[in-house]
Motif scaffolding. Sequence first.
Motif, short mmCIF file in Angstrom:
data_model
loop_
_atom_site.label_atom_id
_atom_site.label_comp_id
_atom_site.label_asym_id
_atom_site.label_seq_id
_atom_site.Cartn_x
_atom_site.Cartn_y
_atom_site.Cartn_z
N ALA A 42 50.59 33.81 72.55
CA ALA A 42 51.08 32.55 71.96
C ALA A 42 51.55 32.83 70.55
O ALA A 42 50.90 32.49 69.57
N LEU A 43 52.71 33.47 70.45
CA LEU A 43 53.25 33.88 69.15
C LEU A 43 53.23 32.76 68.12
O LEU A 43 53.80 31.70 68.34
N SER A 44 52.55 33.00 67.03
CA SER A 44 52.55 32.10 65.88
C SER A 44 52.21 30.66 66.22
O SER A 44 52.69 29.74 65.58
N LEU A 45 51.37 30.45 67.21
CA LEU A 45 51.03 29.10 67.64
C LEU A 45 50.50 28.22 66.50
O LEU A 45 50.93 27.08 66.35
N PRO A 46 49.59 28.73 65.65
CA PRO A 46 49.11 27.86 64.56
C PRO A 46 50.24 27.37 63.65
O PRO A 46 50.27 26.21 63.26
N GLY A 47 51.18 28.25 63.34
CA GLY A 47 52.29 27.86 62.48
C GLY A 47 53.23 26.85 63.12
O GLY A 47 53.85 26.05 62.45
N VAL A 52 51.20 23.28 58.00
CA VAL A 52 50.58 23.09 56.68
C VAL A 52 49.19 23.70 56.66
O VAL A 52 48.84 24.47 55.75
N THR A 53 48.39 23.38 57.65
CA THR A 53 47.03 23.93 57.72
C THR A 53 47.06 25.44 57.86
O THR A 53 46.30 26.14 57.19
N ALA A 54 47.94 25.96 58.71
CA ALA A 54 48.04 27.41 58.88
C ALA A 54 48.43 28.06 57.55
O ALA A 54 47.88 29.11 57.18
N GLY A 55 49.38 27.46 56.83
CA GLY A 55 49.79 28.00 55.53
C GLY A 55 48.66 28.00 54.53
O GLY A 55 48.49 28.95 53.76
N GLU A 56 47.86 26.93 54.50
CA GLU A 56 46.72 26.86 53.59
C GLU A 56 45.69 27.94 53.91
O GLU A 56 45.14 28.58 53.01
N ILE A 57 45.44 28.16 55.19
CA ILE A 57 44.47 29.19 55.60
C ILE A 57 44.97 30.57 55.21
O ILE A 57 44.19 31.39 54.68
N ILE A 58 46.25 30.83 55.42
CA ILE A 58 46.81 32.13 55.04
C ILE A 58 46.75 32.31 53.52
O ILE A 58 46.38 33.38 53.03
N ALA A 59 47.10 31.27 52.77
CA ALA A 59 47.04 31.35 51.31
C ALA A 59 45.62 31.64 50.83
O ALA A 59 45.42 32.49 49.95
N ASP A 60 44.64 30.96 51.40
CA ASP A 60 43.24 31.21 51.04
C ASP A 60 42.85 32.65 51.34
O ASP A 60 42.16 33.29 50.54
N ALA A 61 43.29 33.16 52.48
CA ALA A 61 42.95 34.54 52.86
C ALA A 61 43.57 35.53 51.88
O ALA A 61 42.92 36.49 51.46
N VAL A 62 44.83 35.29 51.50
CA VAL A 62 45.50 36.19 50.55
C VAL A 62 44.79 36.19 49.20
O VAL A 62 44.55 37.25 48.61
N VAL A 63 44.42 35.01 48.72
CA VAL A 63 43.71 34.92 47.44
C VAL A 63 42.36 35.64 47.53
O VAL A 63 41.98 36.39 46.62
N ASN A 64 41.64 35.46 48.63
CA ASN A 64 40.35 36.14 48.80
C ASN A 64 40.51 37.65 48.82
O ASN A 64 39.73 38.37 48.19
N ILE A 65 41.51 38.14 49.53
CA ILE A 65 41.75 39.58 49.59
C ILE A 65 42.09 40.10 48.20
O ILE A 65 41.57 41.13 47.75
#
Length: 75
Positions: A42-47, A52-65
């Motif tokens: 299911a390619l990119s299903l969250p996006g 918006v939610t998928a983008g927020e989760i990715i942004a949080d992950a990038v900041v944490n890393i």
Amino acid sequence: MVLTGDILEKTRKNCLIIDLASKPGGTDFLACDKLSRRVIHALSLPGKCAPVTAGEIIADAVVNIYNERSGRNVT
């Protein structure tokens, strides 16, 4: 590759694997076929469903890393 043949061998035969990763995916699809595991790519299903939610989760992950690797605390 996250779900390798070795890991897939340990899954139940009746499980359903849904790979959300972009191409080429994180699942060994050949191993799924060989082991008769049901798998959906299911390619990119969250996006697509909740961008918006998928983008927020990715942004949080990038900041944490970044924080972990730099020793800084950026928010």
